[in-house]
Structures are given as C-alpha cells and as structure tokens.
Design an enzyme around this catalytic site. Sequence first.
Site, PDB file in Angstrom:
ATOM      1  CD  GLU A  57      61.454  64.775 -73.565  1.00 37.69           C
ATOM      2  OE1 GLU A  57      62.677  64.791 -73.375  1.00 37.69           O
ATOM      3  OE2 GLU A  57      60.934  65.006 -74.664  1.00 37.69           O
ATOM      4  CB  ALA A  58      56.095  65.209 -71.974  1.00 37.62           C
TER       5      ALA A  58
END
Lengths: 275, 332
Positions: free
Chosen positions: A65-66
């Site tokens: 996600e990051a």
Amino acid sequence: MNVEEQAPDKTGKNKTSYSQLEMMVIASSRLLEDQERVLVGTGLPLVGAGLAKKTHAKDMVVIMEAVAFDSNPQSLPFCVADARAVYKTRWVPTAAEVMGHFLQGGRIDVGYLGGAQVDQYGNLNSTCIGDYYSPTKRFEGSGGASDIAALAKKTIIIMAHEKKRFVETVDYITSTGWKCRSYDGKSLVYRWELGLDGGPFAVVSTMGVMKFDANTHKMYVDYYYADLGVTLGEIINATGFDIDTSRAKPMEPPTLLELELLRTKVDPEGIYMKY
Amino acid sequence: MSGSNKKILLEQVADYVKDGDRVWTGGWTVVRKPMAMVYEVIKKRKKNLHLVGNPGGPETDLLIGAGCVIKTETNYIGHEVFGHPYNFRRKMEDEKHQGELFHDDWTVATGALRIMAGAMNIPFIPTRSLKGSDIINPSLDGFQALRGSDDKVPKKKVVLMEDPFWEGDTVALIPALKPDVCLIHAQEAGDDGTVSITGGAFLDYYAAVASGITIVSAERIVPREALEQTAESNVIPGEVVNAVLEVPNGAHPTALHRFYDNDPWWFKEYLEASKDEQRMEEWLEKWVYSMDHFSDYLEKIGFKRLQKLRANPVYGYNPDIKRRLDKLGGVT
C-alpha cells in the site's frame, strides 16, 4: 492452485518436524495464485507472499500500500514502506495510487491480511479489545486493512488460532467480513446490502484453513493440520463460536521445498517466524 | 515563496510550530520520519498538538509520550514489527490518562484521499471505502466531543450520500485534511525549497501542498541548479516549501532510502523505556532534553553505530543489519 491438485512431492513427504506457525504461512501461501494482483498487509502476509512468489506463483503481482507495485524483494521487508520492497519493483507509487486508484477501482484480486480478532462472519479487529473509549488493549489501528477488506475481490486472513482471537462477535469491526455494521451502527447487515463486493475467502490459522458457507456465510473448517496432530476437537475448543467441522479434510503437509525456502530464503532471520 | 534562499537552522524549526497546530509528519511508520525536527519540537515543549500524519510511527508515539499531543487523527500509530506504541497505548488504556488524548481512527486509503483533497483545496472527497466498518459507526467517534466546537476538527466525521451523478451508489464523503504545519525529511533539498526524494515519496507531496507551512530537512541542501539535473526525482516544488535545513541523519532511527537503515538498537532501548512512564521520562531526558544540538545526539549514538546503519547504495538498504530485537547483539 488448489491444494488437492498439488502434485505429490516425489522427494517424499517431509519427515523433518515443522511448526504450526510454518504450516499456517505455507497453507496461506498455497491459496495465492499465479498472475493475481495481491495487496499484501504487513506481518505474516509478507512472508506468505514471499513464499508463494518463490514456489507456485512466480508471476503473482505483489503490491504494498505504501510504496510498491510488483515488488520482488531480495530480502524480507519488515513493513510495507521498506526499501526492501522498493528494490527491484516495477513501479513506486504512493498510497493515493495503490489504495485510491487500484484498490478503489476494483483492480486488486486478493487482499492478504493479519488481525488480532476475527469473528464467525470474517469481520476483523485490529483496533482495540474492550470498549472503544476505554479499551483494555489498544492496537495500532487499521492501517490499510479496512480499505482492503472492503474493496479487494477477496481477502485471505492469517492469524493464530486461539479462543480469545476467534470470537463470536469482534469488539470492533475494523475490516468488514460477510455480515458487517449497518450505517446507523445498531445492527449487522450483509455486506452486499451496503453495496460491497468481495469478502473473506479464507481464514488460515495455526490449526487449519477455514472458509465461509455459501448460504450462511459463517466460518467452517475446510482443512485441519492432522499431520501436526491437530484434531477437530481442538479446533472446536479454540474457537469462541459454533464452528462446522463436518467438511474438514486433512491438510497436505509442507513439502521439503516449501520448508527450505521459508527457512533459508524468505525469512532466514526469523523476523516473523521467530525461529 | 519562490525566493531563493530558504535555509534555516534546526533550532528555528519550533518557531514555525504553534501550540495546538495540526501537524503532518512525513514518511511512513518507520521510514523517512522527520525525527530531528520532532526532537526539536519536543525539546521546545510544544503543547496540544493535533497530529494528522498518515500513518504515524515512532515520532507520533514519542510526541505523545513527551506530552506534546492532545489529538491524533490517523490510520495507524506504531513501530511495525519492532514493537508496540506504548505511550499511545497508555493514553488510551489507563484510566488515569482518560481524556488526555483524543484519537480519531482512519484508514490508509482515506488518509491518502483526505490529504489529496486538502491539496486540491476542496472541502471533502467521496470514497467507496469505510462502509460496514466501525470506523464510521456514529457511536464510536473519538472526536465526537470536539466536533462543532474545535475549529481544527471537521464538524462531522463522515456523511453517507447517494451518488447524484451516475449509478446512485452510496459513497462516504470524508473531510479534507488541512495541516497547519508539515514536517518532511528528504534525501536532498534545494536552497529554493525543491525536494528530491527516492524510495517512495508516500503522501508528502500532497501534505506539502495542503499545509499552511511546510518545512523540509534533508541530508544535503544543494543549490537549486544541482536539482535541475534530477528533475524526475524532484517530488515537491519549492513554491510550497517555506524553509529548508540541512540535517544529516535527520531521520534517525527511521530508515532513509540509499542513506541508512532503521536503527534496531534505538528501537530496542526505546521500546523498553516506553513501557513505563518513569523510564520514558528518563529516556527523554537522556536523548532529547539534555541534548544541546542534534550533533550531540548523533555523537551519543556513536560513529560506529551510524556506520553500521549505512545503506548499500545499490539496494537502498543495509543487507547486513539485524532486525530481530530479541536476538540483537551489541554494536560490534
């Protein structure tokens, strides 16, 4: 790859000992399929995804996600923003693209999540134990788990099997299962009534693999780790709600290759496996 | 704000941060956090800060433990696999600390969308996420007591609405995030404020644009001409940056791509200390309050240890660093 379809290991069944933790990670990695776009949460999912990439799902697209789209770490990342996730990655996006565009846009096949508590409908709690305003235990919080459970085409959950973790109703629904919170907060409603697609596909624990009944959407035991001596009675005792065991089959034990890769290539330091 | 020289000193950073400000700390959990600036804010005993960085890492737990924070509005507070955020936990769990910290739970997707909305100067943005979660349960809103009376807090957490334009799906409208101050650490910044980041910019571009004031510390401050050669990795234009400062190792103990990895020895000592209020206070005295300059802090960490953390320039991380705290040896 279905476990049933797995070719027998010609080198012979693994005769060395292995742990329930190892079986859990291996069983969950077997549920991931080649070519799938898998959004991987922090913790054990990083290990299971790493193993799948090294065994049956070499072209699986690991997304974090990051920072990472199609991550191919050479060393186990210890969070989803780690430089180890960035090295040899096809694209370095931000959470705005991964979560805002790809996940929200319906382009994530599998969400792969850990959690502190799960209930019979697959709702996950990674927020707190007890009352929200004065919890007995406060956790780190959702991170991206809530979004992933709501918006991935399916989710695979991995967590230790204990009575305090497998509860009838979670103390706080961080991430939605099959029957989740109504808008007014007062009842449980089926996720499709809220317009949510997807839903939990499996909960892989230290005792077996649980799935959800197509009609009741309640958890049942699909596989149990018979080779490790786990019995269905033990699963019933370690589960805080009535769980159907009538469909349970023994899990195929790890292959030597799976164990070796897990121990020497995926998490040699035992960061998550705690060797 | 397009003037050429925006250099300030670390000692001046706290002048930009007012008590009660909404503060965005850049980076992501244990990666590229603006630690040197955070230590400075703690040293100057700032109060009632409202932390809006998404997600929070050790800087958030530290600011809470130092008594600088009254509100947190984020999707995560923690140290990833290293261990738990004990200062945050204590505020939430202990009866004697009831009411000292208001915490509003969010998610990664909505944190990203909210800061993006802030950057776009729109008041809210819709999302397909959050439905069915207790995060939008009206009876479980950590900021409920503040809504309508605190002008730094949105009047509502969420509004559910049927899409009036297309298919009529129900979406959640969520408020823009509008930080007063944004603190970012980067690999390089130009003296004009241009920021170069590799290894993931996370949400820092949006935060820099959305914030009233943006301050960037960097391993190196270079003439703007130098960054014209690396335009592809320049993720924030100088126009939205108010001040820059050179602080080598300024993200320590978090990791900085191509420069250094996480410091496991720091996390081990911090986690042990933060479990207990008294020991946390001693830790703050030892590592923050008693330090005249950040260079004193680095000297206390030691050259040998900093060398051990240095990243391999090809990998971007240190392939030899041990990351398992229960088997961590000394710095040898």
